[in-house]
Design a protein around this motif. Structure first.
Motif, short mmCIF file in Angstrom:
data_model
loop_
_atom_site.label_atom_id
_atom_site.label_comp_id
_atom_site.label_asym_id
_atom_site.label_seq_id
_atom_site.Cartn_x
_atom_site.Cartn_y
_atom_site.Cartn_z
N TYR A 1 0.83 -1.20 0.00
CA TYR A 1 0.00 0.00 0.00
C TYR A 1 0.86 1.25 0.00
O TYR A 1 0.57 2.23 -0.71
CB TYR A 1 -0.95 0.00 1.20
CG TYR A 1 -1.69 1.31 1.30
CD1 TYR A 1 -2.68 1.63 0.37
CD2 TYR A 1 -1.37 2.27 2.26
CE1 TYR A 1 -3.34 2.85 0.41
CE2 TYR A 1 -2.02 3.49 2.31
CZ TYR A 1 -3.00 3.78 1.38
OH TYR A 1 -3.63 5.00 1.40
N THR B 1 -1.06 2.51 6.20
CA THR B 1 -2.04 1.52 5.76
C THR B 1 -3.26 2.25 5.21
O THR B 1 -3.48 3.43 5.53
CB THR B 1 -2.50 0.63 6.93
OG1 THR B 1 -3.22 1.43 7.88
CG2 THR B 1 -1.31 -0.05 7.61
N PRO B 2 -4.07 1.58 4.40
CA PRO B 2 -5.27 2.27 3.89
C PRO B 2 -6.22 2.66 5.01
O PRO B 2 -6.89 3.69 4.93
CB PRO B 2 -5.89 1.25 2.93
CG PRO B 2 -5.28 -0.07 3.28
CD PRO B 2 -3.92 0.24 3.81
N GLU C 1 -7.29 6.57 5.44
CA GLU C 1 -8.68 7.00 5.36
C GLU C 1 -9.14 7.66 6.66
O GLU C 1 -9.89 8.63 6.64
CB GLU C 1 -9.60 5.83 5.03
CG GLU C 1 -11.02 6.29 4.75
CD GLU C 1 -12.03 5.16 4.76
OE1 GLU C 1 -12.99 5.25 3.98
OE2 GLU C 1 -11.86 4.20 5.54
N ALA D 1 -7.72 5.02 -0.63
CA ALA D 1 -7.66 4.14 0.54
C ALA D 1 -8.98 3.40 0.72
O ALA D 1 -9.00 2.19 0.99
CB ALA D 1 -7.34 4.95 1.79
N CYS E 1 -9.20 0.67 -1.88
CA CYS E 1 -8.33 -0.45 -1.52
C CYS E 1 -9.01 -1.33 -0.46
O CYS E 1 -8.95 -2.57 -0.54
CB CYS E 1 -7.00 0.09 -1.01
SG CYS E 1 -5.75 -1.19 -0.67
N GLY F 1 -7.89 -4.13 1.67
CA GLY F 1 -6.64 -3.53 2.14
C GLY F 1 -5.39 -4.28 1.77
O GLY F 1 -4.31 -3.94 2.22
#
Length: 216
Positions: free
Chosen positions: A35, A67-68, A72, A103, A106, A112
């Motif tokens: 990611y 991380t997504p 977010e 995000a 994903c 994710g």
């Protein structure tokens, strides 16, 4: 061929870091670093200097947006502020929006985990490029950047050389095809070579100095 191998080795010695490494990404075939590579590819896709995009990526990751889920959850302004600390100011507001939307995509489509994207594309570069361009801010150039860097941990992509890498090879008088370039280095080094060639095409490394160092 021996001369070309010498040029490739000198280039690796001088510019052997991938852009992912420069951005502080410990690239591996795991959800978080993949990611992070997507974020970096998004930043590198705009008309802005690569070093600024890399600096902005480092600021985003330093803020915890690795991380997504974290990307977010961060507020739009928090993402703008992180981009600004990396001097990524010309496109900061639009990019903050794209990162938040990307995000969510994903998370929704691949839970994710971009390894699922790889499986959906059967590891085929053309299919993966199409899937990647569904992310906001990732066009053909961004997809190329992601796949060029991802080949370090997705060996079935090798040898992957996008137009920027091939342009760098042309400046150095090296073969202008991925398959022929792959014959100059060990397979595990090809991703690093591709990134180094991009640095030549962008003027971050001097083709003349590389050639002189290689004794040409």
């Amino acid at each position: 061929m021996d001369d070309d191998r010498r040029v490739a080795r000198v280039l690796l010695d001088r510019q052997g870091r991938t852009y992912a490494e420069e951005a502080g990404i410990r690239l591996a075939d795991r959800p978080a670093p993949l990611y992070q590579l997507l974020v970096l590819a998004t930043l590198l896709s705009t008309r802005i200097r690569a070093r600024v995009a890399v600096a902005a990526a480092r600021e985003l990751f330093a803020a915890g947006y690795r991380t997504p889920q974290a990307m977010e959850t961060a507020s739009w302004q928090d993402r703008v502020d992180a981009l600004g600390r990396g001097h990524y100011r010309r496109y900061d507001e639009r990019t903050s929006t794209m990162l938040g939307t990307g995000a969510r995509l994903c998370l929704d489509r691949w839970r994710g985990d971009l390894r699922r994207l790889r499986r959906d594309g059967d590891g085929e570069p053309a299919a993966l490029r199409r899937l990647l361009t569904q992310f906001p801010g990732i066009g053909p150039t961004g997809a190329d950047i992601f796949l060029r860097e991802a080949q370090v941990v997705w060996p079935d992509l090798r040898p992957y050389a996008d137009r920027r890498a091939l342009a760098g090879a042309k400046r150095l008088g090296l073969p202008a095809s991925a398959d022929r370039l792959a014959g100059l280095v060990d397979p595990a080094d090809f991703g690093r070579l591709a990134s180094a060639l991009v640095r030549v095409s962008l003027g971050e490394e001097s083709a003349g100095e590389v050639a002189r160092a290689a004794g040409q």
